[in-house]
Motif scaffolding. Structure first.
Motif: not given
Length: 295
Positions: A196-200, A224-229
């Motif tokens: 359920x977590x978009x960053x993955x 910022x976290x998503x952009x960095x990954x």
């Protein structure tokens, strides 16, 4: 923090780990009825396993044109009286057919809410409903969400290429950032949270997608976290100074309503930031959010 195995899509991961629900929305009631004179009418659309209600305002035109599905913040499964705080109003005024869908578990007889998971299937079904309307070009259906609705929109971008473009205002990176709310599986189960977590799942997005947030009292850290990954060229991240979690959606929706149909090369984060900064200089008026919206 968990990471998705390289090369695994969200759909594959979802198939490997069927969700186990442990909670549901309580006190669900029937959706409100649009008042006389409202541009919105109540419809039902065929979602997997059940029919779900939605509010739709069709554009009055002879030729098929663009449409937008708007996912509200807070308890996105529920239909609110959107005519009182019409977040998608800029799209309707720009000639889009607009749909606010209820999602599974939000109203009686609509199954169980899953939280950023099975609701993706409901959004695809909502798009199929719009595609059958004479006012809608099936290839120009966009998905826009705000807050929890933005998180779901981003998960939908990872799970399907059904939409012509996706805009996520103020999503979170990790579903456990909601502190157990809006996630109806075990919030302590890492596999359930990962799904359920978009960053993955940013790497699985194949649709032009924009993630937009303000720097004031919002989910800017998540952006910022998503952009960095992220290394996926289909995504643009726009962090806008002098806007908060609500005003960035209000003013941002006006900008996207005017520009979503343009070539995606011109819809860069830099252009979004420049355009909204220019509006900020003239003191933007906050747009009310739907009831129960959360930061």
């Amino acid at each position: 923090a968990f990471r998705a195995p390289v090369g695994l899509t969200w759909a594959e991961a979802r198939a490997q780990h069927p969700t186990q629900l442990v909670a549901s929305i309580t006190g669900a009631t029937a959706p409100p009825v649009p008042p006389e004179g409202s541009p919105y009418a109540t419809v039902t659309y065929a979602a997997p396993g059940q029919s779900l209600p939605a509010f739709v305002a069709e554009a009055g035109r002879a030729e098929p044109g663009p449409a937008v599905i708007w996912v509200t913040g807070g308890y996105s499964q529920l239909l609110f009286p959107v005519w009182e705080a019409d977040e998608a109003g800029p799209f309707r005024e720009a000639g889009y057919t607009v749909m606010y869908p209820a999602l599974r578990g939000g109203h009686p007889g609509t199954g169980r809410a899953e939280g950023f998971l099975g609701e993706v299937d409901d959004l695809v079904a909502a798009a199929d409903h719009l595609a059958a309307l004479p006012s809608v070009d099936p290839d120009r259906i966009y998905l826009v969400g705000h807050s929890t609705g933005g998180t779901l929109a981003l998960m939908a971008a990872a799970g399907t290429d059904r939409f012509a473009g996706v805009v996520a205002f103020g999503p979170v990176a990790y579903a456990d950032g909601y502190g157990g709310e809006f996630v109806y599986a075990d919030p302590e189960d890492p596999a359930e949270i990962r799904l359920r977590s978009p960053i993955h799942w940013l790497h699985t997005i194949a649709t032009p997608t924009w993630v937009v947030e303000g720097t004031i009292e919002g989910n800017d850290h998540d952006l910022k976290m998503m952009q960095a990954t992220n290394d996926n060229p289909h995504l643009q991240f726009a962090l806008v100074d002098d806007y908060d979690h609500s005003t960035v959606a209000g003013q941002g929706s006006q900008w996207f309503a005017e520009h979503l149909g343009e070539p995606v090369e011109g819809l860069t984060a830099t252009e979004i930031q420049r355009a909204l900064a220019a509006v900020s200089a003239t003191a933007p008026t906050p747009t009310p959010t739907a009831p129960a919206a959360v930061p």
